[in-house]
Design a protein around this motif. Structure first.
Motif, mmCIF file in Angstrom:
data_model
loop_
_atom_site.group_PDB
_atom_site.id
_atom_site.type_symbol
_atom_site.label_atom_id
_atom_site.label_comp_id
_atom_site.label_asym_id
_atom_site.label_seq_id
_atom_site.Cartn_x
_atom_site.Cartn_y
_atom_site.Cartn_z
ATOM 1 N N CYS A 169 0.826 -1.205 0.000
ATOM 2 C CA CYS A 169 0.000 0.000 0.000
ATOM 3 C C CYS A 169 0.862 1.258 0.000
ATOM 4 O O CYS A 169 1.856 1.330 0.710
ATOM 5 N N THR A 170 0.450 2.260 -0.749
ATOM 6 C CA THR A 170 1.030 3.584 -0.564
ATOM 7 C C THR A 170 0.440 4.190 0.704
ATOM 8 O O THR A 170 -0.548 3.686 1.258
ATOM 9 N N LEU A 206 -3.363 3.417 2.232
ATOM 10 C CA LEU A 206 -3.535 2.994 3.622
ATOM 11 C C LEU A 206 -4.486 3.940 4.350
ATOM 12 O O LEU A 206 -5.401 3.502 5.054
ATOM 13 N N LEU A 207 -4.308 5.233 4.169
ATOM 14 C CA LEU A 207 -5.189 6.210 4.822
ATOM 15 C C LEU A 207 -6.624 6.065 4.334
ATOM 16 O O LEU A 207 -7.571 6.347 5.069
ATOM 17 N N ARG A 208 -6.781 5.632 3.102
ATOM 18 C CA ARG A 208 -8.112 5.496 2.527
ATOM 19 C C ARG A 208 -8.884 4.317 3.107
ATOM 20 O O ARG A 208 -10.105 4.346 3.215
ATOM 21 N N LYS A 209 -8.155 3.244 3.511
ATOM 22 C CA LYS A 209 -8.843 2.019 3.905
ATOM 23 C C LYS A 209 -9.044 1.866 5.411
ATOM 24 O O LYS A 209 -9.863 1.073 5.833
ATOM 25 N N VAL A 210 -8.274 2.594 6.238
ATOM 26 C CA VAL A 210 -8.382 2.395 7.679
ATOM 27 C C VAL A 210 -9.624 3.086 8.235
ATOM 28 O O VAL A 210 -10.211 3.966 7.604
ATOM 29 N N SER A 211 -9.999 2.684 9.456
ATOM 30 C CA SER A 211 -11.166 3.262 10.115
ATOM 31 C C SER A 211 -10.759 4.442 11.000
ATOM 32 O O SER A 211 -9.579 4.608 11.334
ATOM 33 N N LYS A 212 -11.748 5.220 11.392
ATOM 34 C CA LYS A 212 -11.486 6.349 12.284
ATOM 35 C C LYS A 212 -10.932 5.868 13.621
ATOM 36 O O LYS A 212 -10.030 6.482 14.204
ATOM 37 N N LYS A 213 -11.451 4.755 14.101
ATOM 38 C CA LYS A 213 -10.970 4.193 15.366
ATOM 39 C C LYS A 213 -9.491 3.864 15.290
ATOM 40 O O LYS A 213 -8.724 4.124 16.218
ATOM 41 N N GLN A 214 -9.053 3.277 14.176
ATOM 42 C CA GLN A 214 -7.643 2.928 14.017
ATOM 43 C C GLN A 214 -6.770 4.173 13.931
ATOM 44 O O GLN A 214 -5.662 4.209 14.479
ATOM 45 N N GLY A 255 -12.582 0.901 -7.750
ATOM 46 C CA GLY A 255 -11.922 0.444 -6.537
ATOM 47 C C GLY A 255 -10.466 0.111 -6.764
ATOM 48 O O GLY A 255 -9.939 -0.809 -6.165
ATOM 49 N N ASN A 256 -9.803 0.830 -7.686
ATOM 50 C CA ASN A 256 -8.414 0.534 -7.991
ATOM 51 C C ASN A 256 -7.538 0.750 -6.779
ATOM 52 O O ASN A 256 -7.516 1.830 -6.196
ATOM 53 N N SER A 257 -6.772 -0.303 -6.367
ATOM 54 C CA SER A 257 -5.918 -0.186 -5.188
ATOM 55 C C SER A 257 -4.654 0.607 -5.495
ATOM 56 O O SER A 257 -3.997 1.098 -4.593
ATOM 57 N N LYS A 258 -4.257 0.699 -6.796
ATOM 58 C CA LYS A 258 -3.073 1.462 -7.162
ATOM 59 C C LYS A 258 -3.474 2.893 -7.466
ATOM 60 O O LYS A 258 -3.555 3.322 -8.621
ATOM 61 N N LEU A 259 -3.728 3.632 -6.412
ATOM 62 C CA LEU A 259 -4.197 5.002 -6.583
ATOM 63 C C LEU A 259 -3.036 5.929 -6.921
ATOM 64 O O LEU A 259 -1.923 5.740 -6.448
ATOM 65 N N PRO A 260 -3.295 6.945 -7.747
ATOM 66 C CA PRO A 260 -2.228 7.887 -8.105
ATOM 67 C C PRO A 260 -1.856 8.769 -6.924
ATOM 68 O O PRO A 260 -2.613 8.926 -5.971
ATOM 69 N N GLU A 261 -0.668 9.337 -6.980
ATOM 70 C CA GLU A 261 -0.232 10.267 -5.942
ATOM 71 C C GLU A 261 -1.139 11.497 -5.949
ATOM 72 O O GLU A 261 -1.535 11.990 -7.013
#
Length: 402
Positions: free
Chosen positions: A149-150, A154-162, A198-204
């Motif tokens: 993950c970039t 990573l920031l896109r997939k985690v929860s607020k709690k995490q 839902g592309n996991s390889k998101l651009p910068e």
């Protein structure tokens, strides 16, 4: 007390690895003194490991003995080691060594203790043998996913709690946590909106995105933050979120320190406050609830119950279960291999699990005289899932080689 020497060793020694192989057992003197004191004060107690596993687990639950978790960590050394060895063999392209896996397994002891339910099974070691390999596989899959993950994915997939937990773990002040949280919320909202599919390889993220995030943050801070804070620039927002991603990786996937390093001599001379472990009421409670000698057959009985229930499932359900749990195929792979529809695969899996769970519940009620609550049924469902992923797979492999 020489005849109880095995109990002393099991609850006071730790495995030492060298060159990625088991080398020897190291005895912790403070644990040795503790368990010896227990045995001297409780001559009427059982000599079975299962009994003392329950004893220390109850102390751990009640927080009534400062060394309870350490005794249990020693007790679970073998399940941790064998789970690590099995995982290394299975994940051949894994970047981690046997020692790394052993470290990961030991780090999961706290979660294993939380998941163990003495009212369902009194064999903590047997439960650990099922639960630890499952947890290791999940951890490795998560780490592999995180490594690929970039920061932005990573920031896109985690929860607020995490996010909040990682910021707190990093030692940020409440005010800074609130600012980082709001910046993350704004980033996540805009970054998702600007991406297709839902592309996991998101651009910068580009400069325009950082400006949009900063503008949204500066607008929302007036309502979202309890303390007055100045406006933040796009560069500051980018720095905050980069740090947040670093904090998340450190919190979710901490680096593994070697467990093999030899401790200095002073490490074994720490003075510990050893509370009186005799605890007559606890011993009496365990003796009243469990006959350790008779209960050693419970695990094999559970295997028999579940295997019988499996044989009663229709042939297609049995085949799907084998492909899903033994060969670890996805539902899409099973659809292609068996040439059946996705709803059929999903329905067969659900119904098969329900049948097995019903058999396990009936056995518990009839044999153990347990009146199960909804939470206990949920726990039993988790135990069933672990059995399917470990013991069931091993049984099939053994059967095929016989």
């Amino acid at each position: 007390m020489h005849y109880r020497q095995d109990i002393i060793e099991v609850f006071s020694t730790f495995a030492q690895l060298e060159a990625d192989r088991f080398r020897k057992w190291l005895t912790d003197p403070k644990l040795r003194r503790s368990i010896k004191k227990c045995l001297e004060h409780t001559p009427e107690a059982s000599n079975a490991e299962i009994f003392w596993g329950i004893y220390w687990h109850k102390h751990w639950q009640n927080q009534s003995h400062s060394l309870a978790k350490m005794h249990l960590s020693a007790y679970l050394q073998e399940p941790c080691y064998w789970a690590a060895e099995k995982t290394v063999a299975k994940f051949t392209n894994n970047q981690y060594s046997l020692a790394d896996h052993f470290q990961l397994a030991n780090a999961e002891v706290e979660n294993i203790l939380k998941g163990f339910k003495p009212e369902i099974s009194n064999n903590l070691q047997a439960y650990a043998q099922m639960a630890i390999p499952t947890r290791l596989r999940d951890i490795l899959r998560q780490r592999k996913e995180a490594d690929g993950c970039t920061n932005w994915a990573l920031l896109r997939k985690v929860s607020k709690k995490q996010v909040l937990a990682s910021l707190s773990h990093a030692g940020l002040s409440p005010a800074m946590i609130a600012q980082h949280r709001l910046a993350w919320c704004c980033f996540k909202e805009l970054y998702i909106q600007n991406q297709a599919g839902g592309n996991s390889k998101l651009p910068e993220p580009n400069r325009q995105l950082w400006e949009d995030v900063a503008n949204l943050y500066n607008s929302e801070r007036l309502n979202q933050l309890t303390q007055q804070t100045p406006q933040s620039s796009p560069d500051i927002i980018e720095q905050w979120l980069t740090r947040t991603a670093i904090y998340l990786r450190a919190y979710l996937y901490p680096p593994m320190d070697s467990l093999d390093a030899l401790k200095s001599k002073n490490d074994y001379n720490i003075i510990w406050d050893l509370p009186d472990p005799s605890s007559d009421s606890l011993i009496a409670d365990i003796l009243a609830q469990e006959d350790a000698q008779n209960s050693q057959n419970k695990l094999s009985q559970i295997n028999d119950v579940l295997l019988k229930a499996l044989h009663e499932c229709n042939p297609q359900s049995q085949e799907i279960l084998k492909l899903y749990y033994q060969q670890e195929l996805t539902q899409q792979d099973i659809i292609k291999q068996l040439q059946i529809s996705q709803p059929t695969v999903s329905r067969r899996l659900i119904k098969a699990r329900e049948s097995l769970l019903a058999a396990l519940i009936n056995w518990s009620q009839e044999t153990l005289n347990i009146s199960l609550t909804s939470n206990q049924i949920k726990d039993m469902s988790n135990v069933l899932e672990e059995w399917l992923r470990t013991d069931y797979s091993q049984f099939n492999l053994i059967s095929q080689s016989s």
